[in-house]
Design a protein around this motif. Sequence first.
Motif, PDB file in Angstrom:
ATOM      1  N   PHE A   1      -3.663   8.184   0.281  1.00  0.00           N
ATOM      2  CA  PHE A   1      -3.302   9.449   0.912  1.00  0.00           C
ATOM      3  C   PHE A   1      -2.916  10.432  -0.189  1.00  0.00           C
ATOM      4  N   LEU A   2      -3.355  11.672  -0.002  1.00  0.00           N
ATOM      5  CA  LEU A   2      -3.115  12.711  -1.010  1.00  0.00           C
ATOM      6  C   LEU A   2      -2.067  13.668  -0.462  1.00  0.00           C
ATOM      7  N   ASP A   3      -0.931  13.752  -1.161  1.00  0.00           N
ATOM      8  CA  ASP A   3       0.196  14.509  -0.641  1.00  0.00           C
ATOM      9  C   ASP A   3       0.045  16.005  -0.938  1.00  0.00           C
TER      10      ASP A   3
ATOM     11  N   MET B   1      -8.108  10.357   0.580  1.00  0.00           N
ATOM     12  CA  MET B   1      -9.119  10.424  -0.499  1.00  0.00           C
ATOM     13  C   MET B   1      -9.705   9.028  -0.693  1.00  0.00           C
ATOM     14  N   CYS B   2     -11.016   8.931  -0.766  1.00  0.00           N
ATOM     15  CA  CYS B   2     -11.677   7.616  -0.860  1.00  0.00           C
ATOM     16  C   CYS B   2     -12.714   7.608  -1.980  1.00  0.00           C
ATOM     17  N   SER B   3     -12.988   6.414  -2.480  1.00  0.00           N
ATOM     18  CA  SER B   3     -14.118   6.222  -3.390  1.00  0.00           C
ATOM     19  C   SER B   3     -14.905   5.048  -2.855  1.00  0.00           C
ATOM     20  N   ASP B   4     -16.108   5.329  -2.390  1.00  0.00           N
ATOM     21  CA  ASP B   4     -16.908   4.330  -1.659  1.00  0.00           C
ATOM     22  C   ASP B   4     -18.042   3.819  -2.554  1.00  0.00           C
ATOM     23  N   GLN B   5     -17.880   2.590  -3.011  1.00  0.00           N
ATOM     24  CA  GLN B   5     -18.881   1.979  -3.894  1.00  0.00           C
ATOM     25  C   GLN B   5     -19.912   1.164  -3.114  1.00  0.00           C
TER      26      GLN B   5
ATOM     27  N   SER C   1       0.771  -1.242   0.000  1.00  0.00           N
ATOM     28  CA  SER C   1       0.000   0.000   0.000  1.00  0.00           C
ATOM     29  C   SER C   1       0.809   1.304   0.000  1.00  0.00           C
ATOM     30  N   PRO C   2       2.012   1.409   0.590  1.00  0.00           N
ATOM     31  CA  PRO C   2       2.691   2.709   0.502  1.00  0.00           C
ATOM     32  C   PRO C   2       3.225   3.030  -0.893  1.00  0.00           C
ATOM     33  N   ASP C   3       3.222   2.043  -1.792  1.00  0.00           N
ATOM     34  CA  ASP C   3       3.772   2.288  -3.132  1.00  0.00           C
ATOM     35  C   ASP C   3       2.924   3.275  -3.909  1.00  0.00           C
ATOM     36  N   LEU C   4       3.585   3.914  -4.876  1.00  0.00           N
ATOM     37  CA  LEU C   4       2.855   4.788  -5.792  1.00  0.00           C
ATOM     38  C   LEU C   4       2.123   3.931  -6.814  1.00  0.00           C
ATOM     39  N   ARG C   5       0.899   4.326  -7.092  1.00  0.00           N
ATOM     40  CA  ARG C   5       0.122   3.645  -8.126  1.00  0.00           C
ATOM     41  C   ARG C   5      -0.415   4.684  -9.097  1.00  0.00           C
ATOM     42  N   LEU C   6      -0.548   4.269 -10.360  1.00  0.00           N
ATOM     43  CA  LEU C   6      -1.129   5.200 -11.328  1.00  0.00           C
ATOM     44  C   LEU C   6      -2.578   5.478 -10.982  1.00  0.00           C
ATOM     45  N   ASP C   7      -3.226   4.507 -10.395  1.00  0.00           N
ATOM     46  CA  ASP C   7      -4.632   4.667 -10.039  1.00  0.00           C
ATOM     47  C   ASP C   7      -4.881   3.740  -8.859  1.00  0.00           C
ATOM     48  N   TYR C   8      -5.657   4.227  -7.888  1.00  0.00           N
ATOM     49  CA  TYR C   8      -5.885   3.422  -6.685  1.00  0.00           C
ATOM     50  C   TYR C   8      -7.219   2.688  -6.748  1.00  0.00           C
ATOM     51  N   GLY C   9      -7.859   2.720  -7.913  1.00  0.00           N
ATOM     52  CA  GLY C   9      -9.111   1.996  -8.081  1.00  0.00           C
ATOM     53  C   GLY C   9      -8.937   0.864  -9.070  1.00  0.00           C
TER      54      GLY C   9
ATOM     55  N   GLY D   1      -7.760  13.674  -7.567  1.00  0.00           N
ATOM     56  CA  GLY D   1      -7.654  14.505  -6.368  1.00  0.00           C
ATOM     57  C   GLY D   1      -6.375  15.323  -6.410  1.00  0.00           C
ATOM     58  N   GLY D   2      -6.415  16.533  -5.795  1.00  0.00           N
ATOM     59  CA  GLY D   2      -5.192  17.348  -5.697  1.00  0.00           C
ATOM     60  C   GLY D   2      -4.609  17.657  -7.055  1.00  0.00           C
ATOM     61  N   GLU D   3      -5.463  18.058  -8.004  1.00  0.00           N
ATOM     62  CA  GLU D   3      -5.017  18.435  -9.364  1.00  0.00           C
ATOM     63  C   GLU D   3      -4.287  17.287 -10.053  1.00  0.00           C
ATOM     64  N   GLY D   4      -4.668  16.070  -9.762  1.00  0.00           N
ATOM     65  CA  GLY D   4      -4.109  14.927 -10.488  1.00  0.00           C
ATOM     66  C   GLY D   4      -3.049  14.151  -9.745  1.00  0.00           C
ATOM     67  N   LYS D   5      -2.922  14.409  -8.429  1.00  0.00           N
ATOM     68  CA  LYS D   5      -1.917  13.657  -7.663  1.00  0.00           C
ATOM     69  C   LYS D   5      -2.396  12.245  -7.329  1.00  0.00           C
ATOM     70  N   VAL D   6      -3.691  12.106  -7.097  1.00  0.00           N
ATOM     71  CA  VAL D   6      -4.250  10.769  -6.829  1.00  0.00           C
ATOM     72  C   VAL D   6      -5.414  10.542  -7.787  1.00  0.00           C
ATOM     73  N   CYS D   7      -5.392   9.395  -8.462  1.00  0.00           N
ATOM     74  CA  CYS D   7      -6.502   9.027  -9.346  1.00  0.00           C
ATOM     75  C   CYS D   7      -7.166   7.777  -8.804  1.00  0.00           C
ATOM     76  N   ILE D   8      -8.474   7.791  -8.776  1.00  0.00           N
ATOM     77  CA  ILE D   8      -9.222   6.600  -8.353  1.00  0.00           C
ATOM     78  C   ILE D   8     -10.348   6.367  -9.362  1.00  0.00           C
ATOM     79  N   THR D   9     -10.316   5.204  -9.992  1.00  0.00           N
ATOM     80  CA  THR D   9     -11.348   4.868 -10.976  1.00  0.00           C
ATOM     81  C   THR D   9     -12.222   3.755 -10.431  1.00  0.00           C
ATOM     82  N   SER D  10     -13.526   3.908 -10.583  1.00  0.00           N
ATOM     83  CA  SER D  10     -14.398   2.821 -10.146  1.00  0.00           C
ATOM     84  C   SER D  10     -15.446   2.517 -11.214  1.00  0.00           C
ATOM     85  N   ARG D  11     -15.941   1.301 -11.182  1.00  0.00           N
ATOM     86  CA  ARG D  11     -17.047   0.886 -12.052  1.00  0.00           C
ATOM     87  C   ARG D  11     -18.247   0.628 -11.159  1.00  0.00           C
ATOM     88  N   VAL D  12     -19.386   1.148 -11.556  1.00  0.00           N
ATOM     89  CA  VAL D  12     -20.584   0.998 -10.728  1.00  0.00           C
ATOM     90  C   VAL D  12     -21.787   0.663 -11.617  1.00  0.00           C
ATOM     91  N   TYR D  13     -22.767   0.007 -11.032  1.00  0.00           N
ATOM     92  CA  TYR D  13     -23.922  -0.471 -11.800  1.00  0.00           C
ATOM     93  C   TYR D  13     -25.217  -0.137 -11.079  1.00  0.00           C
TER      94      TYR D  13
END
Length: 601
Positions: free
Chosen positions: A490-492, A469-473, A294-302, A515-527
């Motif tokens: 976490f958003l730095d 920053m969270c995305s709650d599905q 989890s502490p690693d950088l990811r292109l997207d956290y979703g 989030g934060g002008e593009g520092k954290v991206c979270i993508t989700s799929r919802v139905y």
Amino acid sequence: MATLFLAIACLCCALLSCGIGAELEGSQSRSIAAAREQPYRTSYHFQSPRNWLNDPNGLMYYKGVYHLFYQYNPHSALFSNGIVWAHSVSYDLVNWVHLNHALEPSEPFDVKSCWSGSATILPGSRPVILYTGIDANYRQVQNLAIPKNESDPFLQEWVKFSQNPIIVPPIGIEPDNFRDPTTAWWGPDGKWRIIVGSWRDNIGMAILYQSDDFFHWSKSEHPLFTLSNTSMWECPDFFPVSTDSTNGMDTSTLNPSTKHVMKASFNSHDYYVLGTYNLELERFSPDDDLKGASPDLRLDYGKYYASKSFFDSAKNRRILFGWVNESDSTEDDIAKGWSGLQAFPREIWLDRSGKQLIQWPVEEIKTLRDKNIGVKSLGLDGGSTYEVSNITASQVDVEVAFELPKLEEAELMDPNWVDPQILCSEKNASVGGMYGPFGLLALATKDLREQTAIFFRVFRGHNRYIVLMCSDQSRSSLRNEIDKTIYGAFLDIDPQVEKISLRTLIDHSIIESFGGEGKVCITSRVYPVLAIDEAARVYTFNYGTLSVRIERLDAWSMRKARIGPGESLVSQCENLSFRGSEECPSCAASPSHCEESASAI
Ligand code: DQQ
């Protein structure tokens, strides 16, 4: 340029003379009916008309045209043998025309499937593709293909090199753990280099190869990067970013103002690390540890995987595509008749801190923006919601920035809260705090029974504030049998000096948040079952006890992008201003492959 226009004119005429345009347009009532039957199809995210889609492949800008190839199963909404490279082209990364498949399984070296790979533009503007073939014995081998006609800006036909495979699994590597060659980079020593993803003894790795001529490749003594305790390294990407500007760089650029990004897809996520590349020593030295945790950088956290970037020489930028899978069941995918889409293309550059990447939807997205709703300086008391009304909430681009006037009253951070995803699950959108949760409720019903909450919480740490920053599905659908994992990161940013900003692209069943002008991206799929089409709503909310202020909010209803086999390239060209004084082509001839183009997908 004349040749380019002629070629464009030919392809448009092919499409128009087939009468596909009329078929695609259809009557309004037909499209409303189709939307009701298919509430989860997107309007401005790239999808194929039907069937299974996964990784983006072979991205490039060539002779005025963007090329997106992608993994595609022409026979089913599920993944199977027989994967092809489907091919679509665009002038603006927004509107796309589907062409014939570029690569299909046909030869002993790829007879079971044509898997992922990359494009490289060789000197003299000569594009080539390297891809993984699944051979007759299910070995993963690396193959080369070249365009049949380099003067065709649409690169419609590809020829497989007769001496494929050009690279076979090396000794010690299982033949089913060796795939996804990168775009090649060229060194001052005259050699080309690529990496190929692999895995052995629980160690993921990027195996480095070198070549003088692009046909004969030799393996370097050591991999360019390895990481213990991961799954197979899929779709590696290795590229330079500028340390002193936001411009993109050609993959071969290496100078003192460069850092390198090593990205790999494993354990279901796209991880990356920044570092220094020493070409002479063939070493990549990461700035930080990559742990696959989890502490690693990811292109997207979703939900985002198998991404690939390319250098766009037209606008001097680096662009990233990524595959976004479904979160529903296999049965649902069969019933829908399709599965998978591409995230909206993102421009990607190094943050000023030098510690992470920034991603932002490409500027061309603004051509889809329609009606705007703007709000300034709006107080949101604890427990309140505010509806952003009079927009198409199922298809919208929202930007909002929050101010927190009494930061010193934020609740204390517990040092044991180290995993942001777990923290977002424990403190989901229904758990009130002090500063937070506040953010957006997307694809929500009026009674909020269905909603996807994208939100922030702010905590007071030892000597700084911490923004989550969270995305709650968890309440995204009344249906139960879908993946409702809650994502978080976490958003730095320092909320003492910066507003907490959120941009969210909502498109029927995908929600991409920056989030934060593009520092954290979270993508989700919802139905959602109820919050579809006109019934969908979007709100801002604050369920913390402390008030927050919306400094500004802008929401734009989004038009539908023209993505399909029947779109006219001429009208797409005419609608674009970036071509400046260049004239759009006029329709002149009708090529013979017209029917094939229409029926390929
Ligand atoms: N998808 C491809 C592979 C790659 C995987 C097969 C990643 O080449 O490793 O469709 O999603």
